[in-house]
Every structure is written in structure tokens, then in C-alpha cells.
Design a protein around this motif. Structure first.
Motif, PDB file in Angstrom:
ATOM      1  N   LEU A 197      14.148 -12.994   5.353  1.00  0.00           N
ATOM      2  CA  LEU A 197      13.419 -11.844   4.804  1.00  0.00           C
ATOM      3  C   LEU A 197      12.148 -12.324   4.111  1.00  0.00           C
ATOM      4  CD1 LEU A 197      16.396  -9.805   3.267  1.00  0.00           C
ATOM      5  CD2 LEU A 197      15.137  -9.286   5.376  1.00  0.00           C
ATOM      6  N   TYR A 198      11.333 -11.356   3.721  1.00  0.00           N
ATOM      7  CA  TYR A 198      10.051 -11.670   3.086  1.00  0.00           C
ATOM      8  C   TYR A 198       9.834 -10.680   1.954  1.00  0.00           C
ATOM      9  CZ  TYR A 198       9.488 -14.057   7.537  1.00  0.00           C
ATOM     10  OH  TYR A 198       9.692 -14.864   8.623  1.00  0.00           O
ATOM     11  N   THR A 199       9.426 -11.181   0.791  1.00  0.00           N
ATOM     12  CA  THR A 199       9.095 -10.282  -0.325  1.00  0.00           C
ATOM     13  C   THR A 199       7.633  -9.889  -0.196  1.00  0.00           C
ATOM     14  OG1 THR A 199      10.741 -11.265  -1.779  1.00  0.00           O
ATOM     15  CG2 THR A 199       8.961 -10.026  -2.827  1.00  0.00           C
ATOM     16  N   LEU A 200       7.407  -8.600   0.141  1.00  0.00           N
ATOM     17  CA  LEU A 200       6.058  -8.093   0.374  1.00  0.00           C
ATOM     18  C   LEU A 200       5.587  -7.332  -0.858  1.00  0.00           C
ATOM     19  CD1 LEU A 200       3.743  -7.612   2.480  1.00  0.00           C
ATOM     20  CD2 LEU A 200       4.896  -5.453   3.031  1.00  0.00           C
ATOM     21  N   LYS A 201       4.442  -7.748  -1.412  1.00  0.00           N
ATOM     22  CA  LYS A 201       3.896  -7.087  -2.606  1.00  0.00           C
ATOM     23  C   LYS A 201       2.586  -6.398  -2.276  1.00  0.00           C
ATOM     24  CE  LYS A 201       2.528  -7.755  -7.424  1.00  0.00           C
ATOM     25  NZ  LYS A 201       2.537  -8.641  -8.601  1.00  0.00           N
ATOM     26  N   ASN A 202       2.520  -5.099  -2.610  1.00  0.00           N
ATOM     27  CA  ASN A 202       1.287  -4.331  -2.474  1.00  0.00           C
ATOM     28  C   ASN A 202       0.438  -4.611  -3.705  1.00  0.00           C
ATOM     29  OD1 ASN A 202      -0.677  -2.177  -2.703  1.00  0.00           O
ATOM     30  ND2 ASN A 202       0.489  -1.058  -1.144  1.00  0.00           N
ATOM     31  N   MET A 203      -0.704  -5.270  -3.534  1.00  0.00           N
ATOM     32  CA  MET A 203      -1.505  -5.713  -4.674  1.00  0.00           C
ATOM     33  C   MET A 203      -2.204  -4.559  -5.396  1.00  0.00           C
ATOM     34  SD  MET A 203      -0.949  -8.914  -4.906  1.00  0.00           S
ATOM     35  CE  MET A 203      -2.273  -9.614  -5.908  1.00  0.00           C
ATOM     36  N   LYS A 204      -2.323  -3.437  -4.730  1.00  0.00           N
ATOM     37  CA  LYS A 204      -2.976  -2.294  -5.361  1.00  0.00           C
ATOM     38  C   LYS A 204      -1.998  -1.507  -6.227  1.00  0.00           C
ATOM     39  CE  LYS A 204      -6.030   1.611  -4.338  1.00  0.00           C
ATOM     40  NZ  LYS A 204      -6.720   2.385  -3.261  1.00  0.00           N
ATOM     41  N   SER A 205      -0.802  -1.230  -5.694  1.00  0.00           N
ATOM     42  CA  SER A 205       0.182  -0.431  -6.431  1.00  0.00           C
ATOM     43  C   SER A 205       1.132  -1.287  -7.267  1.00  0.00           C
ATOM     44  CB  SER A 205       1.004   0.418  -5.452  1.00  0.00           C
ATOM     45  OG  SER A 205       1.805  -0.418  -4.621  1.00  0.00           O
ATOM     46  N   GLY A 206       1.242  -2.567  -6.914  1.00  0.00           N
ATOM     47  CA  GLY A 206       2.177  -3.447  -7.609  1.00  0.00           C
ATOM     48  C   GLY A 206       3.589  -3.375  -7.065  1.00  0.00           C
ATOM     49  N   ASN A 221      -6.393 -11.311  -5.551  1.00  0.00           N
ATOM     50  CA  ASN A 221      -7.069 -10.149  -6.158  1.00  0.00           C
ATOM     51  C   ASN A 221      -8.584 -10.241  -6.012  1.00  0.00           C
ATOM     52  OD1 ASN A 221      -5.151  -8.288  -7.131  1.00  0.00           O
ATOM     53  ND2 ASN A 221      -4.624  -9.650  -8.839  1.00  0.00           N
ATOM     54  N   LYS A 222      -9.135 -11.422  -6.296  1.00  0.00           N
ATOM     55  CA  LYS A 222     -10.588 -11.597  -6.224  1.00  0.00           C
ATOM     56  C   LYS A 222     -11.105 -11.398  -4.807  1.00  0.00           C
ATOM     57  CE  LYS A 222     -11.006 -14.718 -10.185  1.00  0.00           C
ATOM     58  NZ  LYS A 222     -11.285 -16.114 -10.628  1.00  0.00           N
ATOM     59  N   ARG A 223     -10.290 -11.725  -3.820  1.00  0.00           N
ATOM     60  CA  ARG A 223     -10.705 -11.555  -2.422  1.00  0.00           C
ATOM     61  C   ARG A 223     -10.299 -10.203  -1.849  1.00  0.00           C
ATOM     62  NH1 ARG A 223      -9.080 -16.091   1.490  1.00  0.00           N
ATOM     63  NH2 ARG A 223     -10.195 -14.623   2.831  1.00  0.00           N
ATOM     64  N   ASN A 224      -9.759  -9.349  -2.708  1.00  0.00           N
ATOM     65  CA  ASN A 224      -9.333  -8.003  -2.287  1.00  0.00           C
ATOM     66  C   ASN A 224      -8.351  -8.038  -1.120  1.00  0.00           C
ATOM     67  OD1 ASN A 224     -10.951  -6.500  -4.166  1.00  0.00           O
ATOM     68  ND2 ASN A 224     -12.744  -6.997  -2.905  1.00  0.00           N
ATOM     69  N   ILE A 225      -7.434  -9.008  -1.154  1.00  0.00           N
ATOM     70  CA  ILE A 225      -6.383  -9.086  -0.137  1.00  0.00           C
ATOM     71  C   ILE A 225      -5.306  -8.061  -0.508  1.00  0.00           C
ATOM     72  CG2 ILE A 225      -4.625 -10.558   0.914  1.00  0.00           C
ATOM     73  CD1 ILE A 225      -6.467 -12.952   0.311  1.00  0.00           C
ATOM     74  N   PRO A 226      -5.042  -7.094   0.358  1.00  0.00           N
ATOM     75  CA  PRO A 226      -4.165  -5.974  -0.033  1.00  0.00           C
ATOM     76  C   PRO A 226      -2.683  -6.327  -0.177  1.00  0.00           C
ATOM     77  CG  PRO A 226      -4.862  -5.739   2.257  1.00  0.00           C
ATOM     78  CD  PRO A 226      -5.626  -6.886   1.702  1.00  0.00           C
TER      79      PRO A 226
END
Length: 557
Positions: free
Chosen positions: A533-542, A514-519
Motif C-alpha cells: 500500500l501507499y500513504t497518499l497525502k493531498n498537500m492542499k487539503s492535508g 510545497n515550494k514546488r506546488n507538488i499536489p
């Protein structure tokens, strides 16, 4: 005790975001340089002192950072140079004390001294006056006698110590300064033979002469490197800063000036900096004006004052010109110049009337007219070309067109670019009659303007696009295989280095992203590895979902 960290005044550290923004400006300018056919060169950060000294005027020489020679030469210097300075000061102080005492003890002599010749004879009686220290200082006895006599007659003996202060000021300040000047060249060569470059233009001239047999003329070069000046730091002015220069040498063609105006327009339009003003003048115009008002021998004085018109106003400029020895009748002839306004074409017509008797002036008008007609036909994207007859930047340097670029209206900032035509820049290094023209972009000021106007694209500071959470060595190795594929696909990806232990540090890794604004963040556990598989999380929308690696690439891109 720990040392307090610090950096020299006028220098700066740049954080990752600032570096990314600066690189954005660099890449934009570089792209346009290449579009216009300029080739890159680089020169050393430091040059031989004699390459730089004497090329920028007295003020410029003072601002050049000199590099100390290596070796233990300071001890010898202390034993000679500084010891001599000390002895000179002692001798001088003794001298002025003796002179004051002489006047105090012999008031009748002082009162009867009604001419300088008599005073000089009396002064010759002092032993210290004949000491060899005066030879060391480089003073002639007749010069010292004249100065001392002048100090005496301009002072009131015994009142407020004015005589003492006058003589002390003469001796201590002027004498020591003269000594320093006499030995400076010899001492400088012992102390410093190299200096940090002051700009890119003089090193470029040296480069052209040194490599003339390898260069195809006309030679179009660009150069983007740091320079150093021992200036007083202030907003937009630093002691270490970058210059971004483009020059063409070996051509007298005015089409080069036309292209440089287009280059300025292209760069600032590409940066989104709309509304810049490209000011232009011509050295021949300034020479012609000085000729018309009878001040050809005071061209520098005239232009230094004229250049301040927009800062101090018409009346103050006139006062300064008078103070610089320009006659009143000449200043009166300048009146039409002070009220010069209107379109480029209208100002040209007015100048034709003012400079009708000047060959230099008429030549300058022809050149400006040519450039303006070409730009009017070709057009500019977002910039405006404006004639400014008070523009005199680098007067000793330029021989034709002079450029200066100002930021859009409302932004308080000095020039963000400048340049001009020079007839014989390489002549000082032995290659005569090679004409050139060049411009420079003020990177640091452009940065401040873009920042103030909010013109940096939001994506500039983007570094890592995807970060993989580190659950352990097994998961990390699986993640790095995916990261390798992402990087090959042009996606910036990384693995958090420290693994989660005993279920801890998960929050720490998320906060880091979050601090590095990694999306995007990817989580890989046993379930993901078993199913590839991979669990992909959008840090902006959650929002998060289990996806394949191809889907990760598609969503992130």
C-alpha cells in the motif's frame, strides 16, 4: 576574487514557470500552424554576412550582430587599420591648427578674402594640405577646399573659437568617418564573414532558392526560432527573442491572405486572448495616395510621416510631410484621409473617391474588398478585422496586403503580430517572380499580454504531480518501482533524492514539495511495503489515506 555573474543586456534567463508558459504559447501556435497545413523548417542561427546585409535598410544593417572570424587577425589589424586612424587624426588636427594660425597671423588676408576662389588659392599654400593622408581619406582637394572655405565664411573669426570648432568638426568627424567608410568593406571581410540572423524571413528566402528543386510550390512553411538584433532594450523589445513565422511562397492567390487572417483569429482565440484587432492595409493603396498628391517620388517620406498619425496627431504629421518636401497642395488633398472612419465598407467607399484616378490605388481597393467580403462571409471567432490606411509597416518589403495585430483595448503594448504580401522576396538570391505572403507572431509581447490579463491556465506550470518521500534505500527502491508504473500511466512522478537520516529531514522534504506546488506526496515505510500500500497525502487539503497503486493513479489523474 570571484567573478560577478551577469548576462548581456537585452537577453534573459527563464525560470521553470516562465519556460512552461512560453512553451504553452509555442505549442498553441504550432498546433494551429499544423492545422492550416504549414510544414516546419529550421535554418542556422547564423548566416553568411552577405546573405543578411543590405536586406533590411540602413537601420536594419546597423542592428545585425556580426560574428568575429576565428584566428589571430587582430594584431595585423592593430598594426594597420587603427594606426592609420590615429595618423589621420593627428594629421587632421595639425591641419586645422595650421589653418587657424594662418588666419590669426594674417588678418589682413582674411579680411580681404571676399570670394571663395581667392580663399582656395591661399589654402593651397599649406604643406599638410598636399599630404598623401588626404588620398588615404578619399577626399578630393577641390571638395576639401570648398568645405574649408564654407566653414570660414560661416564662422566669425576669433569669436568663441567658432572657426576652430567648425574646422575641427569638419576634419575630425567627417574625415575619419569617410576613411572608415572607404575601408569598411575590405576590413569587414577580414574581421567577420558571418552574422546572427536578424529575422526568419530573409533566411527563409535563401532556403527557398537553395532548395527550390526539392520544394513543391506553393510551399507553406512555419518556423519558430530565435533571432538577434543589436537594438536598445526596453519593455517588450529584446536583443535575443523568438519569432514564430508562417509563409506561403509560389502563389498570388488572395485566399492566402484570407487564411492568414483566420490563422491569427484561431491562435488568439485558442490563447483566450479575445478582442484582438487585425489591422490591414495595402501597399498599392499607399502608392495610389502618394500618386494622387503628386508625391510618388517621395513615397517613403510620405508613409513614414503618415504612419505616425496615431502617435503625434494630424497637425504634426502635416508639418513633418512639409519638412520632407511634400508640397502643401498635395497635403491639402489628404484631408479626407485624415478623417477616414467608419466600417470597413464605408472606408473602402471613401477610398474609391480619393483614388479614382490611380490604377495602383484601385487595384489595392479591389484586393482589400475581396479579402473583407470573404472574411465577412466566413466570420471570425474573437478578433476584429479593421482597415487602417496609415499602416505602413515594412514598406520597402511588402507589395500588397500589410497586416498588424494589436492587443485588446486597455493593454498598452505594441503590435503582437504582423506581416504582408511580397512580390519578389527570392529575387535577390536569383529566383525571380516568386510571390509570397507571410505573418509573424510576437511571442514575447504575447507573453506579456497574457500575463497582464491573467490568461495563463493554472495548470501550465505543473511539473511533478506526485513526489515520494525518501525514507531510505530499501523504501526508495520500492518507491521507484511504483514511480515507473505512474510514469507509464502518464503521471509526472519523482523520488526525493536524499534519504531521511536519524528521523531528520522529513520536514525538509515536505517543504520542498510545497515550494514546488507538488499536489500529492506519497509516504512508504515498512507497513506500506508489507501490505503493498501507499500513504497518499493531498498537500492542499492535508488529507491522507492508505491506498493501492491503482487508487493512487485514479486520485492523481
Amino acid at each position: 576574487m570571484a567573478q560577478k555573474p551577469s548576462i548581456p543586456k537585452g537577453t534573459r534567463d527563464f525560470n521553470p514557470e516562465q519556460v512552461a508558459k512560453r512553451n504553452y504559447i509555442f505549442s498553441t501556435i504550432k498546433s494551429q500552424f499544423q492545422t492550416f497545413g504549414f510544414q516546419p523548417i529550421e535554418t542556422p542561427s547564423f548566416e553568411n554576412s552577405d546573405t543578411l546585409m543590405g536586406k533590411y535598410g540602413e537601420e536594419g544593417d546597423r542592428l545585425i550582430f556580426k560574428i568575429l572570424n576565428s584566428g589571430d587577425y587582430l594584431k595585423g589589424l592593430d598594426d594597420s587599420f587603427y594606426r592609420n586612424i590615429f595618423l589621420v587624426k593627428v594629421r587632421i588636427n595639425n591641419g586645422y591648427d595650421a589653418l587657424v594660425e594662418f588666419f590669426k597671423r594674417n588678418p589682413e588676408i582674411a579680411k580681404s578674402c571676399d570670394n571663395e576662389d581667392y580663399m582656395s588659392k591661399e589654402l593651397m599654400t599649406f604643406d599638410w594640405f598636399h599630404n598623401e593622408d588626404f588620398l588615404l581619406l578619399g577626399f578630393r582637394k577641390d571638395y576639401v577646399l570648398y568645405k574649408l572655405t564654407k566653414v570660414y565664411f560661416e564662422s566669425n573669426l576669433g569669436e568663441n573659437g567658432s572657426l576652430q570648432e567648425g574646422i575641427k568638426s569638419l576634419f575630425v568627424k567627417e574625415a575619419v568617418e569617410r576613411y572608415l567608410k572607404n575601408v569598411s568593406n575590405k576590413t569587414t571581410s577580414k574581421i567577420s564573414e558571418k552574422a546572427l540572423r536578424y529575422d526568419l524571413t530573409v533566411p527563409f528566402a535563401r532556403y527557398v532558392v537553395q532548395h527550390q528543386n526539392e520544394i513543391d510550390f506553393p510551399f507553406k512553411r512555419y518556423q519558430m526560432q530565435p533571432v538577434w538584433r543589436a537594438d536598445r532594450p526596453q519593455k517588450g523589445r529584446f536583443r535575443e527573442f523568438y519569432q514564430c513565422d508562417a509563409d506561403v511562397v509560389g502563389s498570388d492567390s488572395l485566399w492566402q491572405e484570407v487564411e492568414f487572417i483566420q490563422l491569427y483569429d484561431n491562435v488568439f482565440s485558442a490563447l483566450g486572448l479575445k478582442g484582438t484587432t487585425i489591422k490591414i492595409n495595402n501597399r498599392k493603396i499607399l502608392s495610389g495616395i502618394a500618386e494622387v498628391i503628386g508625391a510618388s517620388d517621395k513615397l517613403i517620406d510620405f508613409t513614414v510621416a503618415l504612419d505616425k498619425l496615431d502617435k503625434i496627431g494630424e497637425e504634426k504629421v502635416k508639418e513633418e510631410m512639409l519638412g520632407r518636401g511634400i508640397p502643401q497642395n498635395g497635403i491639402d488633398k489628404l484631408q479626407p484621409l485624415f478623417s477616414l472612419s467608419g466600417t470597413f465598407e464605408a472606408q473602402i467607399e471613401s477610398l474609391k473617391g480619393i483614388l479614382s484616378t490611380s490604377d495602383d490605388g484601385n487595384k489595392g481597393i479591389e484586393e482589400l474588398d475581396f479579402i473583407n467580403n470573404a472574411i465577412s462571409t466566413l466570420g471570425l471567432q474573437t478578433a476584429t478585422l479593421q482597415l487602417d490606411v496609415t499602416l505602413a509597416r515594412g514598406l520597402n518589403y511588402y507589395t500588397g496586403a500589410i497586416f498588424e495585430v494589436s492587443a485588446p483595448e486597455g493593454v498598452k503594448m505594441g503590435s503582437i503580430g504582423g506581416g504582408g504580401r511580397y512580390a519578389d522576396l527570392t529575387g535577390v538570391f536569383g529566383l525571380k517572380n516568386v510571390s509570397g505572403v507571410g505573418i509573424s507572431f510576437g511571442l514575447d509581447r504575447i507573453y506579456l499580454v497574457l500575463e497582464e490579463l491573467g490568461l495563463f491556465p493554472e495548470t501550465i506550470a505543473k511539473s511533478t504531480e506526485v513526489m515520494f518521500i525518501n525514507f531510505g534505500d530499501k523504501e526508495a527502491l520500492f518507491s521507484l518501482q511504483a514511480i515507473k508504473t505512474l510514469r507509464e500511466s502518464g503521471i509526472n512522478a519523482e523520488l526525493y533524492p536524499d534519504k531521511i537520516t536519524n528521523g531528520k529531514h522529513m520536514k525538509k522534504q515536505m517543504n520542498y514539495a510545497n515550494k514546488r506546488n507538488i499536489p500529492f506526496v506519497v509516504l512508504v515505510g515498512d507497513e506500506e511495503m508489507n501490505n503493498n500500500l501507499y500513504t497518499l497525502k493531498n498537500m492542499k487539503s492535508g488529507e491522507q489515506s492508505k491506498v493501492s497503486l491503482d487508487e493512487v493513479i485514479a486520485k492523481v489523474k
